[in-house]
Design a protein around this motif. Sequence first.
Motif, mmCIF file in Angstrom:
data_model
loop_
_atom_site.group_PDB
_atom_site.id
_atom_site.type_symbol
_atom_site.label_atom_id
_atom_site.label_comp_id
_atom_site.label_asym_id
_atom_site.label_seq_id
_atom_site.Cartn_x
_atom_site.Cartn_y
_atom_site.Cartn_z
ATOM 1 N N PRO B 135 30.949 18.774 -9.856
ATOM 2 C CA PRO B 135 32.160 19.496 -10.247
ATOM 3 C C PRO B 135 32.548 20.513 -9.186
ATOM 4 O O PRO B 135 31.697 21.132 -8.548
ATOM 5 N N MET B 136 33.870 20.674 -8.992
ATOM 6 C CA MET B 136 34.357 21.650 -8.033
ATOM 7 C C MET B 136 34.344 23.016 -8.708
ATOM 8 O O MET B 136 34.429 23.119 -9.923
ATOM 9 N N SER B 137 34.245 24.072 -7.920
ATOM 10 C CA SER B 137 34.256 25.418 -8.475
ATOM 11 C C SER B 137 35.572 25.658 -9.213
ATOM 12 O O SER B 137 36.629 25.246 -8.744
ATOM 13 N N PRO B 138 35.502 26.309 -10.402
ATOM 14 C CA PRO B 138 36.742 26.541 -11.179
ATOM 15 C C PRO B 138 37.774 27.335 -10.390
ATOM 16 O O PRO B 138 38.977 27.159 -10.585
ATOM 17 N N ASP B 140 38.470 27.020 -7.243
ATOM 18 C CA ASP B 140 39.213 26.089 -6.408
ATOM 19 C C ASP B 140 40.161 25.224 -7.249
ATOM 20 O O ASP B 140 41.261 24.903 -6.816
ATOM 21 N N THR B 141 39.710 24.862 -8.449
ATOM 22 C CA THR B 141 40.587 24.104 -9.339
ATOM 23 C C THR B 141 41.817 24.944 -9.662
ATOM 24 O O THR B 141 42.953 24.467 -9.618
ATOM 25 N N PHE B 142 41.586 26.233 -9.948
ATOM 26 C CA PHE B 142 42.678 27.137 -10.299
ATOM 27 C C PHE B 142 43.646 27.282 -9.131
ATOM 28 O O PHE B 142 44.868 27.259 -9.300
ATOM 29 N N GLY B 144 44.144 25.219 -6.821
ATOM 30 C CA GLY B 144 44.822 23.959 -6.540
ATOM 31 C C GLY B 144 44.360 23.227 -5.298
ATOM 32 O O GLY B 144 45.130 22.463 -4.711
ATOM 33 N N ALA B 147 40.649 17.907 -5.157
ATOM 34 C CA ALA B 147 39.254 17.594 -5.467
ATOM 35 C C ALA B 147 38.764 16.523 -4.502
ATOM 36 O O ALA B 147 39.530 15.660 -4.091
#
Lengths: 326, 203
Positions: B135-138, B140-142, B144, B147
């Motif tokens: 899983p990518m760090s949250p 980085d998800t936030f 954008g 992935a």
Amino acid sequence: MDGVRVGKRVIGAQSPVTVGWENIPKVQGGPLRLFFFTWFQPTMLFALIAFWYYAPNSIAKASTAVGIGIGFKILLLGLEWLAPRHESWRLTWKELTVDLFYVSLGYTVLRLIEGFIGSDAVIEAVQTSFDWQKLAWFIGLPLLLQAFIISFVFDFGQYWMHRGMHNWYPLWVTHAPHHYITQLNVNKGAVGNPVELFLIGLGIGGLFDFLPRAALLAGSLGLAVGTYQHINVRFNSPRWWRFLFNTTEHHSVHHSRDFEASRSNYASTWVVIDRMFGTCVDGEAELLGMEGGRPMSIRETMVYPFADGWRTLKERLGRRSVMPAE
Amino acid sequence: MNHRLVQWIWHVKGSLALAPGQTSDEVFARLDPLFRETGTTRQRDGSRLRFRKRDQAAQDRMAVFDGGELRVERGAEAPVLRYHLTSRALLFCFLAPLMFLVVARLTVIVGEYNKPTPAEIAAKEKREEAKAALPMSPIDTFLGAPAPEKPKKKDPKSKDDDDKPRPTAAYVFAGIFSVLYLVGRIGQARLVRRLFTARLSTL
Ligand SMILES: [Zn+2]
């Protein structure tokens, strides 16, 4: 020459070195020029970071990084030509050709040798046998933090290797040719004996395994900061930049003909590592090189570690045999 | 092959018309600063001057030359300065592209010899796949960031092999040094001519 006391050391007693930011000249000219030479470095750094952070996977590849690296260096060569820092560091046809020859070795002959002795294969084997699951926590960190850690840890290793080179003769002979350069230009980082490049590459960097994007981000730090070690352009680098990062000013002190001055600013990107260990000298020098600025030919650069090592060995053995046996 | 054509590679020859009545003493006195650089030795012999440069400084205006001869000769109306200079840098730059062609060939040969085994390729692919699945760090998800995607299975027969060393860089440098050679051979000959002219015309 009296030199200036920095900590316990006296800098600039043998060859002129300007010590202290307040004594270093600033970029002169109109507001546009000042704006450009103040903001160029941070803008490029943040633009590169943003690019690698958001680039789609199809673009975020090593080949793109090579292309950006070449384009960036051509841009900097243009700046050197338009706004040289010192006339005495002007790039001539011969200097450019010789510099590019060393650059080309890195891209061709050294890769060839690496492929042949299989040092890539060794790193790969280490990575494969290493249980990467143990590093899973690292891959879960935010990308920018990963990039910072990769860059900092790698530079930390390089700092000690470089400091070792300046303190231990067998390592020094590989690094000495690089210190014979008498001016700083964009490609001068490649000038030196190739054995040195293998030693620097021995850093711990190769033993880690990370996400390609984090590695590319870390690489862009090296490009947008480390490249300024060798460049004939004056920038008004912001205070925070000069505090954290290595600059032309720092590196010119490292290349000074003054022996004490050359024993400072060992880091490649993070000069803050030098601050941590007390080897940082904020300043600059124009007169660079060894032996009063004697230039070293390509041929001598290639054989120097072996030739000088052999000479020293013979000298030592000779001295020992003269001494009475105990 | 034509001997003069071969010589042209690293020999720069030329002549300059001098002012009527200019003596060789005058001419060499004016050119003298060029031969007072560190690493330069010169030998004057009447109307002839020979020089040699060793470990010439980067900013020596004649750094590209390692030696040569200048002569003041009688011309039809006014004396003429003839010069014949040699440059190892030019010779080296001329030969560099040939070296890179050899390196390119060797790169291909070594690449064949060092081909990764199918087991090695499989191990590497497996690792890349596993990394991409994490899983990518949250944060980085936030923000954008894209992935990581699973690496595409490579067709073992496909020629597009990223791991294989390519001779491209060697070819590129062969090209760069060819261009550098032409620029240097023409440009340095002009520069030295301009340098002599400037020195001889200043009072
Ligand atoms: Zn050093």
